[in-house]
Design an enzyme around this catalytic site. Structure first.
Site, PDB file in Angstrom:
ATOM      1  N   GLY A  21       0.814  -1.218   0.000  1.00  0.00           N
ATOM      2  CA  GLY A  21       0.000   0.000   0.000  1.00  0.00           C
ATOM      3  C   GLY A  21       0.843   1.263   0.000  1.00  0.00           C
ATOM      4  O   GLY A  21       0.626   2.190  -0.783  1.00  0.00           O
ATOM      5  N   HIS A 182      -4.035 -16.594  -9.026  1.00  0.00           N
ATOM      6  CA  HIS A 182      -2.730 -16.142  -8.560  1.00  0.00           C
ATOM      7  C   HIS A 182      -2.229 -17.150  -7.537  1.00  0.00           C
ATOM      8  O   HIS A 182      -2.511 -17.043  -6.353  1.00  0.00           O
ATOM      9  CB  HIS A 182      -2.885 -14.756  -7.931  1.00  0.00           C
ATOM     10  CG  HIS A 182      -1.586 -14.169  -7.478  1.00  0.00           C
ATOM     11  ND1 HIS A 182      -0.511 -14.032  -8.299  1.00  0.00           N
ATOM     12  CD2 HIS A 182      -1.211 -13.668  -6.278  1.00  0.00           C
ATOM     13  CE1 HIS A 182       0.486 -13.471  -7.626  1.00  0.00           C
ATOM     14  NE2 HIS A 182       0.081 -13.244  -6.395  1.00  0.00           N
TER      15      HIS A 182
HETATM   16  O1  TXD Z   1      -0.194 -10.171  -6.694  1.00  0.00           O
HETATM   17  C1  TXD Z   1      -0.771  -9.870  -5.686  1.00  0.00           C
HETATM   18  N1  TXD Z   1      -2.073  -9.660  -5.692  1.00  0.00           N
HETATM   19  C2  TXD Z   1      -0.033  -9.690  -4.420  1.00  0.00           C
HETATM   20  C3  TXD Z   1      -0.778  -9.790  -3.193  1.00  0.00           C
HETATM   21  C4  TXD Z   1       1.310  -9.284  -4.395  1.00  0.00           C
HETATM   22  C5  TXD Z   1       1.903  -8.916  -3.214  1.00  0.00           C
HETATM   23  C6  TXD Z   1       1.197  -8.915  -1.942  1.00  0.00           C
HETATM   24  N2  TXD Z   1      -0.066  -9.578  -1.996  1.00  0.00           N
HETATM   25  C7  TXD Z   1      -0.940  -9.478  -0.834  1.00  0.00           C
HETATM   26  O2  TXD Z   1      -1.241  -8.110  -0.572  1.00  0.00           O
HETATM   27  C8  TXD Z   1      -0.352  -9.996   0.469  1.00  0.00           C
HETATM   28  O3  TXD Z   1      -0.443 -11.406   0.540  1.00  0.00           O
HETATM   29  C9  TXD Z   1      -1.254  -9.315   1.461  1.00  0.00           C
HETATM   30  O4  TXD Z   1      -2.482 -10.015   1.570  1.00  0.00           O
HETATM   31  C10 TXD Z   1      -1.537  -7.941   0.823  1.00  0.00           C
HETATM   32  C11 TXD Z   1      -0.710  -6.793   1.404  1.00  0.00           C
HETATM   33  O5  TXD Z   1       0.642  -7.128   1.380  1.00  0.00           O
HETATM   34  P1  TXD Z   1       1.699  -6.247   2.214  1.00  0.00           P
HETATM   35  O6  TXD Z   1       3.030  -6.817   1.976  1.00  0.00           O
HETATM   36  O7  TXD Z   1       1.446  -4.814   1.964  1.00  0.00           O
HETATM   37  O8  TXD Z   1       1.244  -6.613   3.712  1.00  0.00           O
HETATM   38  P2  TXD Z   1       1.500  -5.763   5.025  1.00  0.00           P
HETATM   39  O9  TXD Z   1       2.770  -4.992   4.912  1.00  0.00           O
HETATM   40  O10 TXD Z   1       1.311  -6.722   6.152  1.00  0.00           O
HETATM   41  O11 TXD Z   1       0.309  -4.697   5.054  1.00  0.00           O
HETATM   42  C12 TXD Z   1      -1.016  -5.012   5.315  1.00  0.00           C
HETATM   43  C13 TXD Z   1      -1.625  -3.790   5.985  1.00  0.00           C
HETATM   44  C14 TXD Z   1      -1.079  -3.513   7.391  1.00  0.00           C
HETATM   45  O12 TXD Z   1      -0.552  -2.219   7.463  1.00  0.00           O
HETATM   46  C15 TXD Z   1      -2.307  -3.654   8.290  1.00  0.00           C
HETATM   47  O13 TXD Z   1      -2.307  -2.764   9.414  1.00  0.00           O
HETATM   48  C16 TXD Z   1      -3.414  -3.309   7.327  1.00  0.00           C
HETATM   49  O14 TXD Z   1      -3.043  -3.965   6.111  1.00  0.00           O
HETATM   50  N3  TXD Z   1      -4.738  -3.743   7.752  1.00  0.00           N
HETATM   51  C17 TXD Z   1      -5.839  -3.009   7.560  1.00  0.00           C
HETATM   52  N4  TXD Z   1      -6.034  -1.823   6.963  1.00  0.00           N
HETATM   53  C18 TXD Z   1      -7.276  -1.338   6.934  1.00  0.00           C
HETATM   54  N5  TXD Z   1      -8.339  -1.977   7.460  1.00  0.00           N
HETATM   55  C19 TXD Z   1      -8.195  -3.182   8.048  1.00  0.00           C
HETATM   56  N6  TXD Z   1      -9.257  -3.815   8.567  1.00  0.00           N
HETATM   57  C20 TXD Z   1      -6.901  -3.737   8.125  1.00  0.00           C
HETATM   58  N7  TXD Z   1      -6.401  -4.885   8.648  1.00  0.00           N
HETATM   59  C21 TXD Z   1      -5.077  -4.884   8.418  1.00  0.00           C
END
Ligand code: TXD
Length: 319
Positions: A21, A182
């Site tokens: 993000g 995926h």
């Molecule tokens: O090809 C693809 N689609 C992908 C998917 C490629 C890379 C990553 N992929 C997936 O994206 C990965 O398996 C995760 O499911 C997501 C996000 O990966 P990221 O590496 O950014 O994970 P992080 O760093 O753990 O970030 C997740 C954030 C974290 O800051 C949490 O606090 C937040 O999500 N989070 C939320 N935000 C808003 N609302 C809610 N409810 C919430 N819960 C957790």
């Protein structure tokens, strides 16, 4: 600290301020694509990231608004909502545990975001990707062309990279098509992957092609094994940014995205990676490529696994 300096016409909200993000927000800002809102549940974290990115403005030359928030009210009026919120797998957690946690997060994020931005397109990034895209669509009840999942762009950019490295050519000359869910069952299509129009089947031996396909299928895992903490985020953020740009600039890009199928490829009521045209109206078109029996059956096997997990996730959400 987040007061607007310039006002861009477009607004993109990124839900989930983790690695994907926050990197996506950076990409969008540095390309001056739109004002961006970064939302996370962790208090202060998205605000801090937004301020940090704002402070780079003078050097990087972007002038978009960058807003960090914990409140969906700030996402109002978005043209595109990208959902990256979720929990990664922690030690001792099964894939089913992750499915249950992320289903709830994605459904809630999609509903909250669409309530504030009823005209937005939704791009889902959270894993398991194809399942989460289906749930976001179901939760919002949007026309299916406005909901899509990002994975095909990433899987194909990985395949492109490996093809370019293997052949010693510029990646700019390489195109690659990867269909399916995926995951390990994704379906890279060498017949439709080319170096400046020449199919790689003319340039490489079947063994080498198979090795690159295998590396593409394991592309995410290869990076997790190296990094140990967390998973890939640079290429995923670039891939999501390409989709955001295609929509905002109405580019009609021909890319693979997880899209809703209604009979195409003999599949129905499922989101899975297929070639699409992506523009300001979302998925403008789904292309039905001619597939060999083997390719089609591989796609079906991939779809069955997505479908099983959709059912599982729906069961979990009902309880
Ligand atoms: O090809 C693809 N689609 C992908 C998917 C490629 C890379 C990553 N992929 C997936 O994206 C990965 O398996 C995760 O499911 C997501 C996000 O990966 P990221 O590496 O950014 O994970 P992080 O760093 O753990 O970030 C997740 C954030 C974290 O800051 C949490 O606090 C937040 O999500 N989070 C939320 N935000 C808003 N609302 C809610 N409810 C919430 N819960 C957790």
């Amino acid at each position: 600290p987040n007061s607007p300096i310039a006002c861009h016409e477009n607004r993109v909200s990124v839900i989930g301020g983790g690695r994907v993000g926050s990197t996506l927000v950076q990409r969008i800002a540095e390309k001056n694509l739109a004002d961006v809102v970064l939302l996370d549940i962790v208090p202060g974290m998205p605000q801090g990231i937004a301020l940090d990115l704002l402070e780079a403005r003078g050097i990087e030359g972007h002038d978009c608004q960058i807003i960090g928030t914990n409140d969906y009210a700030d996402t109002a009026g978005s043209d595109v909502v990208v959902i990256t919120a979720g929990s990664p797998r922690k030690p001792g957690m099964s894939r089913d545990d992750l499915l249950q946690i992320n289903s709830k997060i994605v459904v809630e994020a999609a509903k909250n975001a669409i309530a504030k931005s009823p005209d937005a397109m939704i791009i889902v990034v959270t894993n398991p990707l194809d399942v989460m895209t289906y749930l976001a669509w179901q939760a919002t009840d949007l026309p299916p062309h406005r909901v899509m999942g990002m994975a095909g762009v990433l899987d194909s950019t990985r395949f492109r990279t490996f093809i370019a490295m293997e052949n010693g050519v510029s990646v700019a000359d390489v195109n690659a098509v990867v269909l399916g869910g995926h995951g390990d069952l994704m379906v890279p299509l060498p017949r439709y992957s080319t170096v400046s129009g020449v199919p790689i089947t003319e340039l490489m031996t079947p063994d080498r092609i198979e090795a690159l396909i295998e590396r593409t299928r394991r592309g995410g895992a290869e990076i997790v094994e190296l990094m140990r903490t967390g998973s890939a985020y640079f290429a995923p953020a670039s891939s999501a940014c390409l989709m955001v740009q295609a929509i905002l600039h109405n580019q009609s890009r021909q890319i693979t995205a997880a899209a809703y199928l209604q009979g195409e490829y003999d599949l129905e009521d499922i989101f899975i990676g297929v070639p699409t045209r992506l523009g300001c109206r979302g998925i403008e078109k789904i292309l039905e490529l001619k597939l060999t029996d083997y390719e089609l059956s591989s796609l079906k096997i991939s779809a069955e696994s997505v479908r099983d997990n959709i059912k599982k996730a729906q069961g979990m959400l009902d309880h």
